[in-house]
Every structure is written in C-alpha cells, then in structure tokens.
Design a protein around this motif. Sequence first.
Motif, PDB file in Angstrom:
ATOM      1  N   ILE A  55      39.190  33.979  41.644  1.00 51.56           N
ATOM      2  CA  ILE A  55      39.593  34.988  42.628  1.00 51.56           C
ATOM      3  C   ILE A  55      41.071  34.751  42.867  1.00 51.56           C
ATOM      4  N   ASP A  56      41.883  35.780  42.640  1.00 51.94           N
ATOM      5  CA  ASP A  56      43.335  35.624  42.669  1.00 51.94           C
ATOM      6  C   ASP A  56      43.956  36.513  43.742  1.00 51.94           C
ATOM      7  N   ASP A  57      45.165  36.146  44.166  1.00 53.27           N
ATOM      8  CA  ASP A  57      45.906  36.891  45.185  1.00 53.27           C
ATOM      9  C   ASP A  57      47.365  36.955  44.754  1.00 53.27           C
ATOM     10  N   GLY A  58      47.780  38.136  44.303  1.00 51.16           N
ATOM     11  CA  GLY A  58      49.155  38.278  43.839  1.00 51.16           C
ATOM     12  C   GLY A  58      49.344  37.955  42.373  1.00 51.16           C
ATOM     13  N   GLY A  59      48.249  37.583  41.703  1.00 58.49           N
ATOM     14  CA  GLY A  59      48.309  37.338  40.262  1.00 58.49           C
ATOM     15  C   GLY A  59      48.870  35.997  39.855  1.00 58.49           C
ATOM     16  N   ASP A  60      48.975  35.041  40.775  1.00 59.04           N
ATOM     17  CA  ASP A  60      49.580  33.747  40.435  1.00 59.04           C
ATOM     18  C   ASP A  60      48.749  32.970  39.414  1.00 59.04           C
TER      19      ASP A  60
END
Length: 421
Positions: free
Chosen positions: A127-132
Amino acid sequence: MKSTIEKSVIRDIALAPEGHLKIDWVNAHMPVLNRIREQFEKEQPFKGLKVAISLHLEAKTAYLAKVVQAGGADVTICGSNPLSTQDDVCAALVEDGITVFAKYNPDPKEYKELLIKTLETEPDLIIDDGGDLVTILHSERKDLLKNIRGGAEETTTGILRLKSLEKEGQLQFPMVAVNDAFCKYLFDNRYGTGQSVWDGINRTTNLVVAGKTVVVVGYGWCGKGVAMRAKGLGANVIVTEVDAIKAVEAYMDGFAVMPMLEAAKVGDYFVTVTGNRDVIRGEHYKVMKDGAILSNAGHFDVEVNKVELEELSVSKRTVRRNIEEYTMKDGRKFYVLAEGRLVNLAAGDGHPAEIMDMTFALQAMSLKYVNDNYKQIGNKVVNVPYELDEQVARFKLASLGIGIDSLTEEQKSYLDSWAEH
C-alpha cells in the motif's frame, strides 16, 4: 527469529502506552473498517503473505495496518512523510507485532533508508502513498520486485507517477488507484482535506480566518474542500487554476477566480493543493503582502518554492512551532507552515477518523481484490471496482443507521429498456 522490537527502527518503545490510546480512540470511530476486520479475521485473505505499507504513520493508518494483520498478513510499515510520523503510534504498533521503520523528522538520508528497509522485507503486496515504494522498486531496487503481486495507491500524486510508468511500459505489477474511487475523492479529498487543513493552520497560527483573504491554489476535490471550509470560517476566497473547466466551477461556486500573480497581491493565507511544483514562486513573493501565510496540502513539499523564497530573503527564523519566518530585503515578512509539507498532517492529526474509515476500508478491500486478481489484471493501473466502492458506502450508511430505497424489478426493466418510454 527476531521479534518485531528487534527488527524495527523507531524512536522509543517506551512511548507505546500513549500510542495505544490513540489507536483505541480511532478504532472506536471507524465502524466500516471494524466490519472489514471481522471479515478478514474469518477469511484470512492474506495468510502467509507479507504486506508493506507506506502511509502517513499516525493512529488511523496504524489501525489499517492492524486490520490487514488481522487478515493473516505479516505487516511492515513506514511513514510517507517525515513530519507526519507519530513516534508513540510507531511504538504501539511494534508492541502489536507489526514491524515499523519510521521516526518523526529523520534527515532525508535516514528517511530514504527506512523506505528501503521496508521493501527489503520482500513483500508480496504493498500500500503506497505518493508512489515512493513503487518508485524505489522500479529504479534502484529492482531486485526486490520478484515477490510483488500488486498493491494500492492512496494519492493523486502517486497515481500520476504510476500512470507515467504504465505509459512508458515500465510498470511491473498491477496497482489499484484508490484515490480515484468515489468514496475516496468525494469524502476524503473534499471533506477530509477541507477540515484537516484548517485544523492544522488554525492550531499552528492561532490567528483568525474570518475577514481574511484566502487563496486556494488548485480546485480539484481537495481544493473544493479547502475553499468550502475557508468560506465557512468567514474568509474571502480566491481560487487560482490552470484548468478552464475547474475555474468556471469555482466561479459558479461563488469564489473569485484570477491568475496567481494577481491573487498574490491580496492574499493573507495561501493553501496549495495542485500536486504540481512551484505554484508559488519568486515572481509571486515579489508582490505579496507583508504577513502572508503560506501552506501546502499537496503530497510533496515542492508546491511552495522554498529555494527561491530563501534566495529573496535576508533572514529566516522559527517563530513558533511549525512556522518559519522569512524576512525580505524591504522588511516584508512571510510565514511558511510545516516547512511547506502537508500542513494537515505535519502540523495536525490529518483527516477525521470517520473520513479515513471509508478510505482505509477501500485500501483494505482493494488490497484483497488485487491479491485475488493480480494475474488477470496484468501490469497496469486499475480503478477500484464499483461494487467495492458501493459496498463501503453501504457499510457507512449502516453504521449511521440510515436506510435507502432499492429499485423495483419494474424500475430496473424500465431503465434497461431502449424501447419508447
């Protein structure tokens, strides 16, 4: 085998009691996620799998991690922003058997190392946030791609990065665009951002909003929420946009619309919500009023150009927690909140628990969906299936004790018919 305490990198395990209290509080206010947790405990959809999560690491995210863990997963989590991580919540998660690689305000090098450590657990799902996480997997650590079945992305910024990878034929696994789901952008982006941004600004500045001029930079769903709440607080609201359709919408919603160079001359508060860089920059600083307050609600700290601000200033100092004062050569002073990072999380507690309940329910269900269907989906970005979106809404209504009507068979037939009505 090492315990989660031995494996984790956190500030201080002794902070755990306060973190448990925070998690217990949001747990009591997230009925949709509680219902999904019950399903996961019975079905064990992630049994034997490793899940890596990169999100703003505070209590609501912690509870999502525990729900995924309840589904049988071995969960590792890190923060998606150095200033939004809460050390007591990290400690509590470690005590609950989740591996954590996160600290509040690490330096940039350590922050990157913590992201990489999370991926070095060789997860099956993310699960990612901002594509990091996705960016690291597709650049410097391609060796960690082998186990990845797919994942879910939280933000507009992350989805833009994912679609760029897909367009170039580089995306190596399927990702669900959670941000584009109805129950995400209609409620999280609009009502969640609208409330949490002003929570962060107000608690940080302790200044009045009524009667002031607020410039909202960008009129997507987040911008709509910020503008709506600013109006409710008594502000005069100006919207700046590059999209003609959104500009017309802002105008018809009752807001003034003008170019940023004009808005810069009159704004008291500035809130950027574009997902783009340098939307407030040197030319704007040159005409801004003394005392202007600058804040950002986009994922990365590039919307307010701090480099050009420092070049134009003669001094910089911290005048209050999360407020940096920049003094110009002519004596004007500007104030940047939370280093230009997400003001609602870096200077606040983020969206309300009841709002994130719906978003994180979508995350949990999307993770199960991609795990069940990753071979059929292929290496592309896909939307949350409508039936999952609607199910979250129905769970939400049920938690509120609200019922709605259903179509009769005659009504369904009428709507499906092409013949003359």
